[in-house]
Each structure stands twice: as C-alpha cells, then as structure tokens.
Design a protein around this motif. Structure first.
Motif, PDB file in Angstrom:
ATOM      1  N   UNK A 195      37.407  32.134  40.340  1.00  0.00           N
ATOM      2  CA  UNK A 195      38.375  32.313  41.492  1.00  0.00           C
ATOM      3  C   UNK A 195      38.192  33.666  42.277  1.00  0.00           C
ATOM      4  N   UNK A 196      37.734  34.740  41.425  1.00  0.00           N
ATOM      5  CA  UNK A 196      37.305  35.872  42.213  1.00  0.00           C
ATOM      6  C   UNK A 196      36.137  35.733  42.888  1.00  0.00           C
ATOM      7  N   UNK A 197      35.138  34.839  42.459  1.00  0.00           N
ATOM      8  CA  UNK A 197      33.994  34.648  42.888  1.00  0.00           C
ATOM      9  C   UNK A 197      34.315  34.133  44.557  1.00  0.00           C
ATOM     10  N   UNK A 198      35.031  33.123  44.321  1.00  0.00           N
ATOM     11  CA  UNK A 198      35.227  32.330  45.916  1.00  0.00           C
ATOM     12  C   UNK A 198      36.008  33.072  46.673  1.00  0.00           C
ATOM     13  N   UNK A 199      36.903  34.001  46.160  1.00  0.00           N
ATOM     14  CA  UNK A 199      37.764  34.788  46.875  1.00  0.00           C
ATOM     15  C   UNK A 199      36.836  35.752  47.844  1.00  0.00           C
TER      16      UNK A 199
END
Length: 552
Positions: A195-199
């Motif tokens: 989720x952090x990678x995609x954000x």
C-alpha cells in the motif's frame, strides 16, 4: 492459494514425480535434533544482554558474534567467499521531534497525537520532511491491480495529497478462498508494504493506513512498537527521493474522527470500498505534518554458513531465518526490551541445530546454505538484499525452507503449509509428514497474509521455490482448542511486545518434530537431481522459467 489441499492431494496421487525424475530418493534417517542446542541458543539470543537484537546496535554485534561462533561449532564453513557475513547497507532514520498530524477544513481543526492516535515515519533520508495543507483522499484499499480488474486510484490524481487506506484486501471477510483477491486469503495487495509502495508510485505526499485488529491480524501495540523509535530502510543511494514524505497508521478511533469531520462514516466507506468499481472519495480536508529526523548510515549483516556438497557443490539448498528483532520498545515500565524469544530467536536457534544435524549426517550431494538474515522486522530488508545480491546464484538454488518462530505449545496432529499449492516443494513436505501420521491442513488465518510477511517471500519474488510450513494447532495434549488458545495468547500478549521472552516451561516436542521434517525435506532436495518449480500459473513461475537454461 485457493483450495489449498487439492494440489497437494493431486501431487501425492501422482507419486511425487519431481523426486522420481531426480533418481535418488534422499532417504536417510535424521540425526536427533539437539534439544539442548535449541534451548541454549534461544535463551542466549533472547536474553536482556542482547537488548532485543535490533540491527545496527550493540545487540547486533553480540548476535552476529554468537551466530558465527555457533556455526563454527556446528561444523559449517564461512559462506561468503571466506567470510561469515554479508554487509547489508541500511539507513536508520529516527524522528527527533514528536510529530503530530494536523487536519483542517472541517468544523474545527483536529490534532492527532503520536502513538495514541497515529504513528508515522519518513522513508526519505532528510533532516526535515513536511507536507502542508495536503488534500486528503480516501482511496479504499489502495490497490491498483489491472490483472484483477481493480483500481482504487482510477479517476483521481493524488499527487501531493494524503491518502487514507484500509488494511487487507476488499474480500478479506469472505469465508472461502474464492473471489477477486482470493477471498479470505490475503494477497500481497493487502500488505501494508504494498500500500505504501503504490501510494508512492501514485505520487502521494503521505499514506495513512487505518488500523483494525481483525484484518491486520495484530493489535495497535504491534503497530506502535514497530513504528516508533529508529526505523531502518535499505540504503539505495537515492535517499528515498521517490518515496512519500510520510507513511503511517491511524488508530481506528482516530480514523473515525477524521472521516466524521468530513461528514463520512468509516463503516459505510468500507462497504463501498469492497465493491467493484469503487472510486476514491475526496474528503475536503487538509493534512499537515512535520517530521525532524536524525540519519545514520550503517551496514548491518547477514550471517552465512555453508556445508559444501559432496558431488555437486555448485547447487544449493537454502535454510533461512531472521536473527533480528525490535530492540528497545515503547513501554514505559522498568522492562522495555522486546526480546523476541519466539520471534525469532527460536528460528535462529533452529538454523544452528539443523546445521549440527546435517554435519553429523555427512555432506549431501548438493550444498546446504544456512542464511541468518537481518532487518526482517523492518520490511524483509536482509533477505531482500541477499535476493538482489546473492552470494550463491539463485538460478542454481534448488529451493529453500524458511523458519520464522518455532511452535512451542507441544506436539500436534496436524501440519500447516502456508501458501500451499504454489510449488512442487509440496511433494517433499507431503513425503516428510506421511510416516509421522500428520494431517496437512489449510493455514488457519489465510487473511493474515503470512506468505508475504517473512523472508521466504524475498526469495520467492526472485523465482526460488520456498517452503514455509510448521506444526499446526491440533495439539496431542489439548486438541485444537488448546492450540488455538496458545496462538491467540501469543498474538495478543507477546507478539512484538516485551512479553515475548524465553519460557523454561515451553514444550519443545513439537518444535523438535518440525525440525526433523525440515531436515528430511532439505536432505531430499540435496540428494536428488530434480529442480522443483512453481506450479503452472503461479505468480513466481515465469521468473523461474527464465533461468531454466542455467540448470540444464
């Protein structure tokens, strides 16, 4: 990961064709696992002297020295071109202030306090990181998965904005393993790391995940202990310039307050986010935060021992376990050390005990590698570094077994393969447990996403078949209720907390049995000509197939 048992039963009925193709059956009785070694090493590594084994601390120095001593004593050779260690470049970023999340745009300004309402850290190696008046957008589960027909970022530009994200996958509450995101079984899209990678890929200024104990599979204590204090990241030489300014978590209550200020309800938004076609919801609120950091660069270390193969030393079977834990935690009492006895002093001790057993049995045809990795608790950093910079070629690595915490409640009648039905290693597991009258069962908490939470995942992403399996919860003494109660107590009261300490009353019988199973699987892999692969259609099959020529 759907219908976990069916691939195993089909492979068993097929007669374990992969091993048959290899010629040797590798059958050899396992030397007794030395219980005294298991207990002694676990107790030493989890003692207060080791200060919770945080990387880049004096606790690491003690741990690395102890592992080198134990690997030497067991009879291994240095695994990295004459050295026992592999340097892993890390950057340690520590917030020197007490950051607050300030939210405006509602009826009145809101302030969310560090630890009690939220936690946050920056992946950027900068002395001061801030975002001001960043528009807040609720992006559901924060998933962009075109192959599954799902994009929570469709139709919205979040560049420079703060995204609020739900934990896990949209269908985590399903009772079966069907559905867009494998139903109850978490996919990698459900992990906080994704989720952090995609954000960051979407250009967000900050990403905040809403904590909820059930879909996260751990309580706020785990989040707080893991996300406060020094944070470690891979030192990529770019200083995290492509990352968000801040990543963090909101307590469930804090998230409800934030959404209420926007006239929204968390439960209603969650229901909407679980439906195909969900579109992100701008909240007409603005977020601000400043994080002041101290920055320290230091190489941590993976520890590597090898038992060279007798006839084919250039082919490798891998054992992995992480030696690190959280160090000094956030509790305010006299005891602040997160000792990590089960997680993962016990798994590291297992490497030593298995090394002893293999040396006593004599070198197999292929080489055995014992890899104790650093910084698992910081995001699988040590194993990820090894996977990107392997000492032994991954194309010539037959497969491996990961050990992340031993089962210390006693003997069980069942055995769990986490991520079963993914690779031909299932055959080796089935063969090892069959004479022990164990029942292979689906993992009891597929929604927790354990296959994506430990070091085997770093190797799997690079195509190496990796097995993650352990004794189940159906205890010989007490049955499934007692086993489930033990597991619940560990997750609620000890996992990533100060109470994960060595207990002289542990029942090691199940752990010893599990290590005997691991021994047999590794021995079979090391005494065959076969190269197990991922099953057709698995997410890791293509990358393994691309290196097939190097194994012929």
């Amino acid at each position: 990961m759907r219908q976990l048992l069916l691939p195993l039963l089909a492979l068993a009925a097929a007669g374990c064709t992969t091993m048959a193709d290899g010629g040797s059956d590798g059958a050899a009785p396992a030397p007794a696992i030395n219980l005294a070694t298991l207990q002694r090493v676990t107790q030493e590594l989890s003692s207060d002297e080791f200060q919770g084994r945080a990387p880049a601390t004096p606790g690491e120095e003690l741990t690395v020295a102890a592992l080198i001593r134990e690997f030497q004593r067991a009879g291994l050779q240095p695994g990295n071109n004459g050295s026992w260690t592999q340097d892993v470049p890390l950057v340690e970023i520590s917030a020197t202030n007490t950051p607050q999340l300030r939210v405006t745009g509602g009826a009145q300004p809101l302030t969310f306090n560090y630890r009690t309402d939220m936690v946050a850290a920056s992946y950027r190696a900068q002395p001061r990181v801030s975002f001001d008046n960043s528009d807040i957008v609720f992006v559901g589960y924060g998933i962009n998965a075109p192959e599954r027909g799902w994009n929570d970022y469709a139709g919205v530009d979040v560049r420079g904005k703060t995204v609020v994200i739900l934990v896990n996958d949209p269908d985590w509450q399903d009772t079966d393993l069907e559905g867009t995101f494998n139903g109850k079984a978490m996919t990698y899209y459900g992990r906080w790391t994704y989720k952090y990678e995609e954000a960051a890929r979407q250009g967000a200024a900050a990403a905040l995940i809403v904590h909820d104990t059930a879909p996260a599979s751990y309580g706020w204590m785990t989040v707080e202990n893991s996300w406060t204090g020094p944070q470690l990241y891979m030192d990529d030489g770019r200083g995290g310039a492509d990352q968000t300014a801040a990543n963090g978590w909101l307590t469930n209550e804090a998230a409800r307050r934030l959404l209420s200020a926007a006239g929204q309800d968390l439960d209603a938004l969650t229901r909407r986010a679980q439906q195909p076609g969900f579109r992100a919801v701008p909240l007409n609120l603005r977020a601000s935060m400043t994080i002041e950091n101290s920055i320290r660069r230091q190489a941590s270390k993976n520890v590597i021992g090898v038992l060279p193969g007798r006839t084919r030393p250039g082919e490798y079977v891998l054992y992995t376990a992480h030696w690190d834990h959280l160090g000094i935690c956030t509790e305010t009492g006299e005891d602040r050390i997160c000792n990590g006895a089960v997680d993962n002093a016990s798994g590291t001790a297992a490497l030593v005990a298995l090394a002893e057993a293999h040396v006593r049995a004599g070198a197999p045809e292929r080489s055995l590698v014992f890899l104790a990795v650093t910084a698992e608790e910081s995001g699988l950093l040590g194993s990820a570094y090894y996977a990107a910079n392997p000492v032994f070629p991954l194309a010539r690595t037959v497969g491996g077994i990961n050990i992340d915490g031993l089962q210390l409640a006693g003997l069980t009648r069942d055995f769990i393969a986490i991520g079963a039905g993914k690779s031909e290693l299932d055959q080796y597991l089935q063969r090892a447990i069959a004479p022990r009258n164990l029942t292979l069962v689906p993992e009891p908490s597929p929604e927790a996403g354990y296959y994506y939470r430990s070091d085997h995942f770093s190797l799997a992403k690079q195509g190496v078949p990796m097995l993650y399996a352990e004794g189940g919860e159906n205890l010989v003494n007490g049955g499934p209720e007692a086993g489930a109660a033990w597991a619940r107590d560990y997750r609620a009261n000890r996992y990533h907390g100060i109470n994960d300490e060595y207990d002289p009353n542990w029942d090691w019988s199940g752990a010893v049995r599990d290590l005997e199973i691991y021994f047999q699987i590794a021995n079979d892999l090391a005494n065959t000509n076969a190269w197990p692969n991922w099953l057709p259609g698995d997410e890791f099959r293509a990358i393994r197939d691309r290196t097939a020529d190097q194994r012929r």
